[in-house]
Design a protein around this motif. Structure first.
Motif, short mmCIF file in Angstrom:
data_model
loop_
_atom_site.label_atom_id
_atom_site.label_comp_id
_atom_site.label_asym_id
_atom_site.label_seq_id
_atom_site.Cartn_x
_atom_site.Cartn_y
_atom_site.Cartn_z
N ALA A 1 0.88 -1.17 0.00
CA ALA A 1 0.00 0.00 0.00
C ALA A 1 0.92 1.22 0.00
CB ALA A 1 -0.91 -0.02 1.22
N GLY A 2 1.26 1.62 -1.20
CA GLY A 2 2.17 2.75 -1.39
C GLY A 2 2.05 3.15 -2.84
N VAL A 3 3.15 3.49 -3.48
CA VAL A 3 3.08 3.83 -4.90
C VAL A 3 3.96 2.87 -5.70
CG1 VAL A 3 2.33 6.21 -4.60
CG2 VAL A 3 4.77 5.68 -4.57
N ARG A 4 3.82 2.94 -7.02
CA ARG A 4 4.39 1.91 -7.87
C ARG A 4 5.89 1.70 -7.67
NH1 ARG A 4 2.62 -0.63 -12.86
NH2 ARG A 4 4.43 -1.83 -13.49
N PHE A 5 6.66 2.81 -7.56
CA PHE A 5 8.11 2.61 -7.47
C PHE A 5 8.47 1.84 -6.20
CE2 PHE A 5 7.81 6.79 -5.30
CZ PHE A 5 8.56 6.55 -4.16
N MET A 6 7.65 1.95 -5.17
CA MET A 6 7.92 1.22 -3.92
C MET A 6 7.66 -0.28 -4.12
SD MET A 6 6.21 3.81 -1.16
CE MET A 6 6.78 5.52 -1.07
N ALA A 7 6.56 -0.58 -4.83
CA ALA A 7 6.24 -1.99 -5.11
C ALA A 7 7.30 -2.60 -6.04
CB ALA A 7 4.85 -2.09 -5.71
N GLU A 8 7.75 -1.82 -7.01
CA GLU A 8 8.80 -2.32 -7.92
C GLU A 8 10.09 -2.60 -7.14
OE1 GLU A 8 7.93 -0.28 -12.29
OE2 GLU A 8 9.52 0.53 -11.04
N THR A 9 10.40 -1.71 -6.22
CA THR A 9 11.60 -1.89 -5.39
C THR A 9 11.48 -3.18 -4.58
OG1 THR A 9 11.96 0.48 -5.26
CG2 THR A 9 12.99 -0.84 -3.54
N ALA A 10 10.30 -3.40 -4.00
CA ALA A 10 10.08 -4.62 -3.21
C ALA A 10 10.25 -5.86 -4.10
CB ALA A 10 8.69 -4.60 -2.58
N LYS A 11 9.78 -5.78 -5.34
CA LYS A 11 9.89 -6.92 -6.25
C LYS A 11 11.36 -7.20 -6.61
CE LYS A 11 8.56 -10.21 -8.91
NZ LYS A 11 7.99 -11.44 -8.37
N ILE A 12 12.11 -6.12 -6.87
CA ILE A 12 13.52 -6.31 -7.23
C ILE A 12 14.29 -6.93 -6.05
CG2 ILE A 12 15.67 -5.09 -7.86
CD1 ILE A 12 13.77 -2.97 -9.23
N LEU A 13 13.93 -6.51 -4.85
CA LEU A 13 14.62 -7.04 -3.67
C LEU A 13 14.13 -8.44 -3.28
CD1 LEU A 13 14.67 -3.77 -1.50
CD2 LEU A 13 16.62 -4.81 -2.68
N ASN A 14 12.96 -8.84 -3.82
CA ASN A 14 12.36 -10.15 -3.49
C ASN A 14 11.86 -10.82 -4.76
OD1 ASN A 14 11.96 -10.10 -0.38
ND2 ASN A 14 11.38 -8.09 -1.13
N PRO A 15 12.77 -11.21 -5.66
CA PRO A 15 12.30 -11.70 -6.97
C PRO A 15 11.42 -12.94 -6.90
CG PRO A 15 14.72 -11.80 -6.76
CD PRO A 15 14.22 -11.17 -5.51
N THR A 16 11.53 -13.73 -5.83
CA THR A 16 10.74 -14.98 -5.80
C THR A 16 9.35 -14.79 -5.19
OG1 THR A 16 11.67 -15.56 -3.67
CG2 THR A 16 12.82 -16.42 -5.63
N ARG A 17 9.11 -13.64 -4.61
CA ARG A 17 7.79 -13.42 -3.97
C ARG A 17 6.84 -12.69 -4.91
NH1 ARG A 17 10.43 -12.17 1.14
NH2 ARG A 17 11.02 -14.25 1.82
N THR A 18 5.56 -12.86 -4.65
CA THR A 18 4.54 -12.13 -5.39
C THR A 18 4.38 -10.76 -4.74
OG1 THR A 18 3.41 -14.18 -5.88
CG2 THR A 18 2.10 -12.16 -6.08
N VAL A 19 4.50 -9.70 -5.54
CA VAL A 19 4.31 -8.34 -5.01
C VAL A 19 3.08 -7.74 -5.69
CG1 VAL A 19 5.29 -6.02 -4.78
CG2 VAL A 19 6.77 -8.02 -4.52
N LEU A 20 2.14 -7.27 -4.86
CA LEU A 20 0.89 -6.71 -5.38
C LEU A 20 0.78 -5.23 -5.03
CD1 LEU A 20 -1.56 -9.55 -4.18
CD2 LEU A 20 -0.42 -9.35 -6.42
N LEU A 21 0.34 -4.44 -6.03
CA LEU A 21 0.01 -3.03 -5.82
C LEU A 21 -1.52 -2.93 -5.99
CD1 LEU A 21 1.10 -0.06 -5.52
CD2 LEU A 21 1.14 0.03 -8.02
N PRO A 22 -2.24 -2.51 -4.93
CA PRO A 22 -3.71 -2.60 -5.00
C PRO A 22 -4.37 -1.72 -6.06
CG PRO A 22 -2.96 -2.47 -2.74
CD PRO A 22 -1.76 -2.20 -3.58
#
Ligand code: 13P
Ligand code: SF4
Length: 301
Positions: free
Chosen positions: A56-77
């Motif tokens: 629950a933030g903005v897209r660049f934050m979710a993208e950052t989370a995905k890059i740091l956690n490539p094996t996890r599913t990251v969702l932006l609502p």
């Protein structure tokens, strides 16, 4: 079942962690596992052992989370949760700028797309920008992007030779020195704390007691014994300030300082995101691997 109960149930059922930025709506913050600034949430995303991260933030934050956690599913609502500042520079624009300054070190604020981060040597957030720039050898020229006000503040604090990209945050740029000076006059004696993205943070310094990231502001809010504090940033932060310190009155410099991107996410969107697994954020592997080096330096600082 209430909406709140549904979100909590789905979080467990889907093995999800809910991260919320300090500017999110109060009802979203209240159900989050972690609430904080960009750096704190990036670290929490890395530490989590849940299979799904709902950001629950903005897209660049979710993208950052995905890059740091490539094996996890990251969702932006909500995919409309972008960032006016991140839109201020594209990867082709950065490549052109780099070509004009061969050998310069590139420092990208976290408020950038994954493609821009892939072109950077270092990423930083408002809470560690000074520390990151201080790590760079003193003889190196620096390109700092995309926020010119944060960049100018870091240049002043470090005394480094820095070129600044001319970008700003549409919400913070309006919190300019005359606006801060007027608030000071109207509330004599109240300390004023400001985010470094504020319009010309450097020129505003005479009116400001502390320049702080959003988490820095919350620490100040928790510790202060002042009866009133003036707050120059997005108003979503006031919710936690009141919770952390109910005896101080926190007055926004401008009650209209509302980030439309952060407010795109409503609690219903968080529920639907969990229930339907949407919207999944993907970053192409070549972009992610290049951006990762700059992000690892940010998280470690
Ligand atoms: P923080 O890193 O201080 O949370 O700031 C992020 C942001 O988008 C400020 O506008
Ligand atoms: Fe982007 Fe400004 Fe909103 Fe922060 S407040 S997310 S920098 S538009």
């Amino acid at each position: 079942m209430t909406l709140e109960a549904e979100v909590l149930r789905l979080k467990d059922e889907k093995d999800a962690v809910l991260l919320a930025h300090n500017y999110q709506r109060p009802e979203v913050q209240d159900l989050a596992d972690f609430v904080g600034d960009s750096l704190y949430l990036s670290r929490k995303a890395m530490e989590s052992d849940r299979s799904v991260i709902v950001f629950a933030g903005v897209r660049f934050m979710a993208e950052t989370a995905k890059i740091l956690n490539p094996t996890r599913t990251v969702l932006l609502p909500d995919l409309k949760a972008g960032c006016g500042l991140a839109d201020a520079i594209t990867a082709p624009q950065l490549r052109t700028w780099k070509a004009e300054h061969p050998g310069a070190v590139v420092v990208a604020y976290i408020n950038t797309s994954a493609e821009v981060k892939a072109e950077a040597d270092y990423c930083c957030t408002s809470s560690n920008a000074v520390k990151i720039v201080e790590q760079i050898p003193a003889d190196r020229e620096i390109l700092f992007l995309p926020d010119m006000f944060l960049g100018d503040y870091v240049r002043q604090r470090t005394g480094r030779r820095m070129h600044l990209w001319v970008g700003d945050c549409p919400v913070h740029a309006k919190l300019s020195p005359p606006v801060l000076a007027r608030a000071r006059q109207a509330h004599p004696g109240a300390p004023l704390i400001a985010h470094p993205e504020c319009g010309c943070a450097t020129q505003a310094l005479p009116h400001v007691d502390r320049v702080l990231s959003t988490d820095g502001m919350l620490r100040f809010a928790e510790e202060t014994r002042a009866p009133e504090v003036l707050v120059a940033t997005e108003v979503g932060i006031l919710h936690r300030m009141h919770k952390l310190n109910p005896t101080t009155h926190f007055s926004p410099i401008d009650g209209g300082a509302i980030c439309p991107y952060m407010k795109e996410i409503e609690l219903e969107d968080v529920r639907d995101s969990l229930a339907l697994g949407r919207y999944e954020i993907e970053v192409p592997a070549d972009v992610a691997s290049k951006a990762r080096r700059a992000l690892d330096r940010m998280v470690a600082a």
